[in-house]
Design a protein around this motif. Structure first.
Motif, PDB file in Angstrom:
ATOM      1  N   PHE A  28     -39.029  80.361  43.228  1.00 41.88           N
ATOM      2  CA  PHE A  28     -37.799  81.118  43.462  1.00 41.88           C
ATOM      3  C   PHE A  28     -36.962  81.309  42.198  1.00 41.88           C
ATOM      4  O   PHE A  28     -35.889  81.887  42.259  1.00 41.88           O
ATOM      5  CB  PHE A  28     -36.945  80.416  44.509  1.00 41.88           C
ATOM      6  N   ASN A  29     -37.427  80.846  41.064  1.00 40.82           N
ATOM      7  CA  ASN A  29     -36.672  80.949  39.827  1.00 40.82           C
ATOM      8  C   ASN A  29     -36.880  82.338  39.208  1.00 40.82           C
ATOM      9  O   ASN A  29     -37.572  82.503  38.225  1.00 40.82           O
ATOM     10  CB  ASN A  29     -37.095  79.848  38.854  1.00 40.82           C
ATOM     11  N   MET A  39     -31.282  83.925  42.802  1.00 41.37           N
ATOM     12  CA  MET A  39     -32.232  83.662  43.877  1.00 41.37           C
ATOM     13  C   MET A  39     -32.551  82.175  44.023  1.00 41.37           C
ATOM     14  O   MET A  39     -32.758  81.689  45.128  1.00 41.37           O
ATOM     15  CB  MET A  39     -33.515  84.450  43.634  1.00 41.37           C
ATOM     16  N   LEU A  40     -32.583  81.435  42.929  1.00 41.31           N
ATOM     17  CA  LEU A  40     -32.871  80.002  42.979  1.00 41.31           C
ATOM     18  C   LEU A  40     -31.816  79.265  43.787  1.00 41.31           C
ATOM     19  O   LEU A  40     -32.135  78.494  44.697  1.00 41.31           O
ATOM     20  CB  LEU A  40     -32.953  79.430  41.563  1.00 41.31           C
ATOM     21  N   PHE A  42     -29.640  80.544  45.917  1.00 43.82           N
ATOM     22  CA  PHE A  42     -29.635  81.033  47.293  1.00 43.82           C
ATOM     23  C   PHE A  42     -30.756  80.396  48.108  1.00 43.82           C
ATOM     24  O   PHE A  42     -30.547  79.979  49.249  1.00 43.82           O
ATOM     25  CB  PHE A  42     -29.757  82.553  47.326  1.00 43.82           C
ATOM     26  N   SER A  43     -31.941  80.300  47.530  1.00 48.21           N
ATOM     27  CA  SER A  43     -33.068  79.728  48.272  1.00 48.21           C
ATOM     28  C   SER A  43     -32.852  78.250  48.556  1.00 48.21           C
ATOM     29  O   SER A  43     -33.165  77.776  49.658  1.00 48.21           O
ATOM     30  CB  SER A  43     -34.376  79.944  47.512  1.00 48.21           C
ATOM     31  N   ILE A  44     -32.307  77.501  47.613  1.00 45.27           N
ATOM     32  CA  ILE A  44     -32.039  76.077  47.837  1.00 45.27           C
ATOM     33  C   ILE A  44     -30.996  75.898  48.931  1.00 45.27           C
ATOM     34  O   ILE A  44     -31.169  75.070  49.835  1.00 45.27           O
ATOM     35  CB  ILE A  44     -31.600  75.389  46.531  1.00 45.27           C
ATOM     36  N   PHE A  46     -30.239  78.052  51.323  1.00 44.09           N
ATOM     37  CA  PHE A  46     -30.775  78.539  52.587  1.00 44.09           C
ATOM     38  C   PHE A  46     -31.731  77.522  53.210  1.00 44.09           C
ATOM     39  O   PHE A  46     -31.678  77.258  54.413  1.00 44.09           O
ATOM     40  CB  PHE A  46     -31.476  79.881  52.370  1.00 44.09           C
ATOM     41  N   ILE A  47     -32.592  76.916  52.397  1.00 40.18           N
ATOM     42  CA  ILE A  47     -33.513  75.889  52.910  1.00 40.18           C
ATOM     43  C   ILE A  47     -32.727  74.681  53.393  1.00 40.18           C
ATOM     44  O   ILE A  47     -33.039  74.089  54.438  1.00 40.18           O
ATOM     45  CB  ILE A  47     -34.540  75.505  51.831  1.00 40.18           C
TER      46      ILE A  47
END
Length: 64
Positions: A28-29, A39-40, A42-44, A46-47
């Motif tokens: 995601f980086n 994005m990094l 946001f993904s962390i 969101f998870i």
């Protein structure tokens, strides 16, 4: 707490340990942005949010 919900928490913990490992984090980086955040990050977040929701769902006692 029932044995089945303890097993669900153990599986969730194992999945999170794998997902938050560095090789999966680097997927995601990217330089893209989602909702104004990298994005990094946001993904962390969101998870993590999904993990909290699943934990809450597993811990709610159901009438049986």
């Amino acid at each position: 707490m029932k044995k089945k919900s303890i097993q669900k928490f153990m599986v969730l913990s194992g999945v999170l340990a794998i997902v938050f490992n560095l090789p999966f984090i680097f997927v995601f980086n990217k330089s893209k942005e989602v909702l104004g955040m990298p994005m990094l990050y946001f993904s962390i977040l969101f998870i993590w949010f999904l993990a909290v929701l699943f934990s809450m769902y597993f811990s709610i006692k159901k009438d049986e």
